[in-house]
Scaffold this active site. Sequence first.
Site, mmCIF file in Angstrom:
data_model
loop_
_atom_site.group_PDB
_atom_site.id
_atom_site.type_symbol
_atom_site.label_atom_id
_atom_site.label_comp_id
_atom_site.label_asym_id
_atom_site.label_seq_id
_atom_site.Cartn_x
_atom_site.Cartn_y
_atom_site.Cartn_z
ATOM 1 N N GLU A 1 0.729 -1.147 0.012
ATOM 2 C CA GLU A 1 -0.102 0.264 0.023
ATOM 3 C C GLU A 1 0.983 1.162 -0.048
ATOM 4 O O GLU A 1 0.709 2.210 0.574
ATOM 5 C CB GLU A 1 -0.883 -0.054 1.054
ATOM 6 C CG GLU A 1 -1.929 -1.386 1.035
ATOM 7 C CD GLU A 1 -3.185 -1.229 1.454
ATOM 8 O OE1 GLU A 1 -3.586 -0.067 1.745
ATOM 9 O OE2 GLU A 1 -3.716 -2.197 1.614
HETATM 10 N N1 CAA Z 1 -6.378 11.867 -4.181
HETATM 11 C C1 CAA Z 1 -6.822 12.244 -5.294
HETATM 12 N N2 CAA Z 1 -5.929 12.431 -6.518
HETATM 13 C C2 CAA Z 1 -4.947 12.121 -6.388
HETATM 14 C C3 CAA Z 1 -4.053 11.613 -5.207
HETATM 15 C C4 CAA Z 1 -5.179 11.447 -3.976
HETATM 16 N N3 CAA Z 1 -4.613 10.953 -2.738
HETATM 17 N N4 CAA Z 1 -2.963 11.505 -5.208
HETATM 18 C C5 CAA Z 1 -2.511 11.886 -6.250
HETATM 19 N N5 CAA Z 1 -3.693 12.250 -7.157
HETATM 20 C C6 CAA Z 1 -4.206 12.532 -8.577
HETATM 21 C C7 CAA Z 1 -3.384 13.930 -8.945
HETATM 22 O O1 CAA Z 1 -4.019 14.883 -8.688
HETATM 23 C C8 CAA Z 1 -2.862 13.617 -10.240
HETATM 24 O O2 CAA Z 1 -4.162 14.131 -11.019
HETATM 25 P P1 CAA Z 1 -4.186 15.437 -12.069
HETATM 26 O O3 CAA Z 1 -3.372 15.544 -12.761
HETATM 27 O O4 CAA Z 1 -5.376 15.265 -12.396
HETATM 28 O O5 CAA Z 1 -4.070 16.435 -10.774
HETATM 29 C C9 CAA Z 1 -3.034 12.338 -10.446
HETATM 30 O O6 CAA Z 1 -3.516 11.447 -9.349
HETATM 31 C C10 CAA Z 1 -1.393 11.880 -10.693
HETATM 32 O O7 CAA Z 1 -0.782 12.179 -9.561
HETATM 33 P P2 CAA Z 1 0.843 12.215 -9.489
HETATM 34 O O8 CAA Z 1 0.922 13.241 -10.567
HETATM 35 O O9 CAA Z 1 1.070 12.877 -8.165
HETATM 36 O O10 CAA Z 1 1.166 10.817 -9.996
HETATM 37 P P3 CAA Z 1 2.833 10.185 -9.910
HETATM 38 O O11 CAA Z 1 2.906 9.538 -10.950
HETATM 39 O O12 CAA Z 1 3.862 11.505 -9.265
HETATM 40 O O13 CAA Z 1 2.532 9.092 -8.574
HETATM 41 C C11 CAA Z 1 2.166 8.350 -6.332
HETATM 42 C C12 CAA Z 1 2.164 9.479 -7.340
HETATM 43 C C13 CAA Z 1 1.888 9.007 -4.900
HETATM 44 C C14 CAA Z 1 3.672 8.084 -6.278
HETATM 45 C C15 CAA Z 1 1.467 7.158 -6.538
HETATM 46 O O14 CAA Z 1 1.985 6.521 -7.854
HETATM 47 C C16 CAA Z 1 1.287 5.888 -5.618
HETATM 48 O O15 CAA Z 1 0.710 6.031 -4.659
HETATM 49 N N6 CAA Z 1 2.361 5.058 -5.904
HETATM 50 C C17 CAA Z 1 2.243 3.744 -5.006
HETATM 51 C C18 CAA Z 1 1.126 2.793 -5.397
HETATM 52 C C19 CAA Z 1 0.784 1.878 -4.151
HETATM 53 O O16 CAA Z 1 0.567 2.485 -2.965
HETATM 54 N N7 CAA Z 1 0.726 0.634 -4.336
HETATM 55 C C20 CAA Z 1 0.211 -0.051 -3.540
HETATM 56 C C21 CAA Z 1 -0.474 -1.383 -4.204
HETATM 57 S S1 CAA Z 1 -1.839 -1.795 -3.554
HETATM 58 C C22 CAA Z 1 -1.384 -2.989 -2.151
HETATM 59 O O17 CAA Z 1 -0.160 -2.923 -1.744
HETATM 60 C C23 CAA Z 1 -2.688 -3.732 -1.729
HETATM 61 C C24 CAA Z 1 -2.611 -4.736 -0.975
HETATM 62 O O18 CAA Z 1 -2.730 -5.988 -1.492
HETATM 63 C C25 CAA Z 1 -2.094 -5.113 0.313
#
Ligand code: CAA
Length: 380
Positions: free
Chosen positions: A363
């Site tokens: 996550e």
């Molecule tokens: N709420 C709403 N929108 C959001 C947001 C949030 N919390 N975070 C980002 N966004 C939106 C941004 O506003 C942007 O939209 P706009 O361009 O329209 O403004 C869009 O999403 C893209 O955001 P970023 O430009 O910030 O994207 P990025 O490529 O830089 O990545 C990141 C952001 C935070 C690194 C994201 O990729 C991330 O969270 N990565 C980790 C993924 C993760 O947690 N994976 C876990 C897998 S699930 C799991 O583990 C479950 C399980 O089985 C236990």
Amino acid sequence: MDFGLTEEHLMIRDAARDFARTELLDGVIERDEKQSFPDELVKKMGDLGFMGIMVDPKYGGSGMDAISYVLIMEELSKIDASASVIVSVNNSLVCYGLESYGTEEQKQKYLTKLATGEFVGAFCLSEPEAGSDATSQATTAIDKGDHYVINGTKNWITNGGRSDVYLVIAQTDREKGHRGINAFIVEKGMEGFEIGPKEDKLGIRGSDTHTLQFNDVKVPKENRIGEDGFGFKFAMKTLSGGRIGIAAQALGIASGAYELALKYSKERKAFGTEICNHQAIAFKLADMFVEIEAARHLVMKAAWDKDQGNNYDQSSAMAKLYASKVAMEQSVEAVQIHGGNGFVKEYHVERMMRDAKITQIYEGTSEIQKIVISRSLIKG
Ligand code: CAA
């Protein structure tokens, strides 16, 4: 400011504690060794309302708040972090996602069963080449009018082999980047949907982690969640709440390991006295307790933010970052206090140390939490 828990919160915490001690403890070592999924226990957790903790009772849920969710997660995780991740994914990624963004038909068809534990759910975002870099989705969903056709591979999917409902994130329009990503409800047994090999893991071995394969899987259009292009935001919003669940899991691993270490230190004698009377051990216990309490405050603050309707992107990332570090460090200390016995399975702490590691990875890794926190600080 009020740091107290309500009578209702205390009752919920005690019910979860009682269940963990009477039902989860028995067999936890064997489930870890054999990597066996606790099917019967999941049903029992469903009966207790733990599979849909925050879901509105009109959809079969318990209608509790996020503080209750954290209390339940901590108690389950003190005993069995494999069972608690099944609960966490089902609650905060699948049920929350459907309840917040699904249509009424989707809620009636899927949420009502997921919230009672009749169904188990999985959240499918990660791919072989898209873990932390979640926008780089290679899985595609091509619009064919009344349905989409999904092709691709998902990796490290919790509840992967045991779920009935899978929320699958896929790219529908590559030119639009993250705005061309959608989330879909895929059912177990849909043609072309195959459950791949089960992962052989370091920790949380009683949970079920698989690779999933989608080969021309036809998914009806009504199974898309939200407006066209909402999939990436759906994943981000859902994961913010998921991180509260994993932070609470980490807190539970840390506090469970601490409680075992405290008990052991009052029983084990060395140099003529119980080892808790040696400053080397007493100071370890003090440090452990302080770290765990600090983590608890961050976890509770994130849950409180959610309950208040505040934005919790930053507070959930802070809670997960810190609580997972505490879980890792303090479970190692718990093994150390147990000495040679800490290295032996029947004392439980070696399993907790192995289970702790994943809380710094899934996550969103600790490094991803720092991206989320630092971006929110800079943005102001
Ligand atoms: N709420 C709403 N929108 C959001 C947001 C949030 N919390 N975070 C980002 N966004 C939106 C941004 O506003 C942007 O939209 P706009 O361009 O329209 O403004 C869009 O999403 C893209 O955001 P970023 O430009 O910030 O994207 P990025 O490529 O830089 O990545 C990141 C952001 C935070 C690194 C994201 O990729 C991330 O969270 N990565 C980790 C993924 C993760 O947690 N994976 C876990 C897998 S699930 C799991 O583990 C479950 C399980 O089985 C236990």
